[in-house]
Design a protein around this motif. Structure first.
Motif, PDB file in Angstrom:
ATOM      1  N   SER A 131      42.649  32.510  33.058  1.00 36.24           N
ATOM      2  CA  SER A 131      43.648  32.648  34.160  1.00 36.24           C
ATOM      3  C   SER A 131      42.786  33.280  35.516  1.00 36.24           C
ATOM      4  O   SER A 131      41.608  33.978  35.001  1.00 36.24           O
ATOM      5  N   PHE A 132      43.648  33.335  36.508  1.00 31.80           N
ATOM      6  CA  PHE A 132      43.159  33.950  37.809  1.00 31.80           C
ATOM      7  C   PHE A 132      43.584  35.455  37.786  1.00 31.80           C
ATOM      8  O   PHE A 132      43.012  36.060  38.648  1.00 31.80           O
ATOM      9  N   ASP A 133      44.036  36.026  36.762  1.00 34.15           N
ATOM     10  CA  ASP A 133      44.419  37.336  36.660  1.00 34.15           C
ATOM     11  C   ASP A 133      43.838  38.398  36.963  1.00 34.15           C
ATOM     12  O   ASP A 133      43.923  39.227  37.792  1.00 34.15           O
ATOM     13  N   ALA A 134      42.467  38.222  36.323  1.00 32.92           N
ATOM     14  CA  ALA A 134      41.199  39.160  36.409  1.00 32.92           C
ATOM     15  C   ALA A 134      40.839  39.448  37.977  1.00 32.92           C
ATOM     16  O   ALA A 134      40.513  40.319  38.226  1.00 32.92           O
ATOM     17  N   LEU A 135      40.520  38.307  38.467  1.00 32.79           N
ATOM     18  CA  LEU A 135      39.779  38.049  40.094  1.00 32.79           C
ATOM     19  C   LEU A 135      41.191  38.679  40.596  1.00 32.79           C
ATOM     20  O   LEU A 135      40.829  39.442  41.751  1.00 32.79           O
ATOM     21  N   GLU A 136      42.267  38.399  40.685  1.00 34.12           N
ATOM     22  CA  GLU A 136      43.352  38.930  41.388  1.00 34.12           C
ATOM     23  C   GLU A 136      43.841  40.394  41.171  1.00 34.12           C
ATOM     24  O   GLU A 136      43.832  41.044  42.419  1.00 34.12           O
ATOM     25  N   ALA A 137      43.425  40.896  40.014  1.00 30.76           N
ATOM     26  CA  ALA A 137      43.634  42.294  39.713  1.00 30.76           C
ATOM     27  C   ALA A 137      42.453  42.958  40.562  1.00 30.76           C
ATOM     28  O   ALA A 137      42.552  43.960  41.142  1.00 30.76           O
ATOM     29  N   PHE A 138      41.182  42.485  40.294  1.00 29.77           N
ATOM     30  CA  PHE A 138      40.224  43.131  40.840  1.00 29.77           C
ATOM     31  C   PHE A 138      40.275  43.204  42.501  1.00 29.77           C
ATOM     32  O   PHE A 138      39.997  44.306  43.086  1.00 29.77           O
ATOM     33  N   TYR A 139      40.537  42.144  43.319  1.00 29.49           N
ATOM     34  CA  TYR A 139      40.733  42.004  44.552  1.00 29.49           C
ATOM     35  C   TYR A 139      42.049  42.754  45.272  1.00 29.49           C
ATOM     36  O   TYR A 139      42.104  42.716  46.340  1.00 29.49           O
ATOM     37  N   THR A 140      43.061  43.046  44.259  1.00 26.43           N
ATOM     38  CA  THR A 140      44.286  43.591  44.746  1.00 26.43           C
ATOM     39  C   THR A 140      43.775  44.962  45.216  1.00 26.43           C
ATOM     40  O   THR A 140      44.350  45.704  46.052  1.00 26.43           O
ATOM     41  N   VAL A 141      43.112  45.585  44.354  1.00 25.13           N
ATOM     42  CA  VAL A 141      42.644  47.138  44.712  1.00 25.13           C
ATOM     43  C   VAL A 141      41.405  46.983  45.754  1.00 25.13           C
ATOM     44  O   VAL A 141      40.855  46.267  45.888  1.00 25.13           O
ATOM     45  N   GLY A 142      41.751  47.922  46.946  1.00 23.72           N
ATOM     46  CA  GLY A 142      40.692  47.982  47.813  1.00 23.72           C
ATOM     47  C   GLY A 142      41.153  47.347  49.099  1.00 23.72           C
ATOM     48  O   GLY A 142      42.425  46.727  49.108  1.00 23.72           O
ATOM     49  N   ASP A 143      40.405  47.562  50.130  1.00 23.31           N
ATOM     50  CA  ASP A 143      40.784  46.934  51.492  1.00 23.31           C
ATOM     51  C   ASP A 143      40.136  45.978  51.900  1.00 23.31           C
ATOM     52  O   ASP A 143      39.361  45.517  51.368  1.00 23.31           O
ATOM     53  N   ASN A 144      40.827  45.199  52.822  1.00 21.03           N
ATOM     54  CA  ASN A 144      40.109  43.912  53.489  1.00 21.03           C
ATOM     55  C   ASN A 144      40.130  42.866  52.544  1.00 21.03           C
ATOM     56  O   ASN A 144      39.119  42.002  52.881  1.00 21.03           O
ATOM     57  N   ASN A 145      40.799  42.472  51.781  1.00 18.23           N
ATOM     58  CA  ASN A 145      40.787  41.688  50.653  1.00 18.23           C
ATOM     59  C   ASN A 145      41.879  40.410  51.059  1.00 18.23           C
ATOM     60  O   ASN A 145      42.218  39.651  50.188  1.00 18.23           O
TER      61      ASN A 145
ATOM     62  N   LEU B 268      42.670  37.087  48.845  1.00 15.12           N
ATOM     63  CA  LEU B 268      43.790  36.981  48.010  1.00 15.12           C
ATOM     64  C   LEU B 268      44.556  35.791  48.500  1.00 15.12           C
ATOM     65  O   LEU B 268      45.031  35.062  47.678  1.00 15.12           O
ATOM     66  N   ARG B 269      44.786  35.600  49.964  1.00  8.25           N
ATOM     67  CA  ARG B 269      45.401  34.516  50.061  1.00  8.25           C
ATOM     68  C   ARG B 269      44.880  33.026  49.566  1.00  8.25           C
ATOM     69  O   ARG B 269      45.434  31.960  49.391  1.00  8.25           O
ATOM     70  N   LYS B 270      43.530  33.064  49.707  1.00  9.95           N
ATOM     71  CA  LYS B 270      42.711  31.627  49.176  1.00  9.95           C
ATOM     72  C   LYS B 270      42.874  31.676  47.739  1.00  9.95           C
ATOM     73  O   LYS B 270      43.014  30.487  47.162  1.00  9.95           O
ATOM     74  N   LEU B 271      43.059  32.823  47.210  1.00 13.48           N
ATOM     75  CA  LEU B 271      43.001  32.808  45.637  1.00 13.48           C
ATOM     76  C   LEU B 271      44.281  32.308  45.479  1.00 13.48           C
ATOM     77  O   LEU B 271      44.410  31.377  44.316  1.00 13.48           O
ATOM     78  N   LYS B 272      45.477  32.586  45.936  1.00 15.62           N
ATOM     79  CA  LYS B 272      46.629  32.129  45.709  1.00 15.62           C
ATOM     80  C   LYS B 272      46.782  30.616  45.993  1.00 15.62           C
ATOM     81  O   LYS B 272      47.552  29.923  45.152  1.00 15.62           O
ATOM     82  N   GLU B 273      46.071  30.018  46.999  1.00 14.54           N
ATOM     83  CA  GLU B 273      46.228  28.778  47.169  1.00 14.54           C
ATOM     84  C   GLU B 273      45.346  27.766  45.898  1.00 14.54           C
ATOM     85  O   GLU B 273      45.885  27.061  45.625  1.00 14.54           O
ATOM     86  N   LEU B 274      44.366  28.525  45.511  1.00 14.00           N
ATOM     87  CA  LEU B 274      43.352  27.873  44.371  1.00 14.00           C
ATOM     88  C   LEU B 274      44.648  28.029  43.193  1.00 14.00           C
ATOM     89  O   LEU B 274      44.567  26.777  42.356  1.00 14.00           O
TER      90      LEU B 274
ATOM     91  N   THR C 222      47.610  27.427  43.002  1.00 20.30           N
ATOM     92  CA  THR C 222      48.410  26.169  42.914  1.00 20.30           C
ATOM     93  C   THR C 222      47.807  25.099  42.755  1.00 20.30           C
ATOM     94  O   THR C 222      48.571  24.051  42.343  1.00 20.30           O
ATOM     95  N   LYS C 223      46.549  24.727  43.061  1.00 24.77           N
ATOM     96  CA  LYS C 223      45.853  23.569  42.928  1.00 24.77           C
ATOM     97  C   LYS C 223      45.212  23.284  41.645  1.00 24.77           C
ATOM     98  O   LYS C 223      44.980  22.554  40.796  1.00 24.77           O
ATOM     99  N   TYR C 224      44.729  24.469  40.916  1.00 25.14           N
ATOM    100  CA  TYR C 224      44.006  24.657  39.712  1.00 25.14           C
ATOM    101  C   TYR C 224      44.756  25.369  38.780  1.00 25.14           C
ATOM    102  O   TYR C 224      45.306  26.415  39.075  1.00 25.14           O
ATOM    103  N   GLY C 225      44.939  24.976  37.617  1.00 27.82           N
ATOM    104  CA  GLY C 225      45.650  25.813  36.691  1.00 27.82           C
ATOM    105  C   GLY C 225      44.854  26.728  35.673  1.00 27.82           C
ATOM    106  O   GLY C 225      45.463  27.887  35.138  1.00 27.82           O
ATOM    107  N   SER C 226      43.310  26.815  35.915  1.00 26.67           N
ATOM    108  CA  SER C 226      42.620  27.799  35.130  1.00 26.67           C
ATOM    109  C   SER C 226      41.306  27.983  35.923  1.00 26.67           C
ATOM    110  O   SER C 226      40.940  27.101  36.969  1.00 26.67           O
ATOM    111  N   ILE C 227      40.557  28.859  35.480  1.00 29.62           N
ATOM    112  CA  ILE C 227      39.255  29.148  36.344  1.00 29.62           C
ATOM    113  C   ILE C 227      38.111  29.347  34.900  1.00 29.62           C
ATOM    114  O   ILE C 227      38.524  29.642  34.104  1.00 29.62           O
ATOM    115  N   ARG C 228      36.748  28.885  35.244  1.00 32.10           N
ATOM    116  CA  ARG C 228      35.895  29.287  34.452  1.00 32.10           C
ATOM    117  C   ARG C 228      34.813  30.208  35.206  1.00 32.10           C
ATOM    118  O   ARG C 228      34.653  29.874  36.137  1.00 32.10           O
TER     119      ARG C 228
END
Length: 99
Positions: free
Chosen positions: A24-38, A42-48, A50-56
């Motif tokens: 899932s995208f959860d680990a990436l989202e959690a990593f980039y939720t912490v911190g500034d200027n992300n 995060l917006r692009k990750l949200k778009e991804l 919606t298009k893809y169900g998983s990540i490798r």
């Protein structure tokens, strides 16, 4: 949940698999939720999401781009017989020109 490496999803360690299973995208989202200027990431990750169900994730070792690209091609050809036949024909044409 501050670092994707905590979940084994983004490991560059030499004992990590070259190509991870789908996840899932959860680990990436959690990593980039912490911190500034992300916000843009995060917006692009949200778009991804919606298009893809998983990540490798791919082990980052200098050949990661080529490995990821080739793996994606072969994975898509496994599920697409007509596409595989067309790609085979293209490769045969290329090999004929090279020999």
């Amino acid at each position: 949940m501050s670092n994707p490496d905590d979940y084994g999803e983004l490991s560059n360690e030499s004992d990590a698999p070259f190509v991870q299973d789908k996840g899932s995208f959860d680990a990436l989202e959690a990593f980039y939720t912490v911190g500034d200027n992300n916000d843009v990431f995060l917006r692009k990750l949200k778009e991804l999401k919606t298009k893809y169900g998983s990540i490798r994730t791919i082990r980052g070792d200098g050949n990661c781009f080529y490995r990821a690209y080739a793996f994606a091609i072969f994975e898509s050809l496994i599920n697409n017989v007509e596409g595989a036949k067309a790609t085979k024909g293209k490769f045969e044409g290329i090999f004929k020109k090279l020999t």
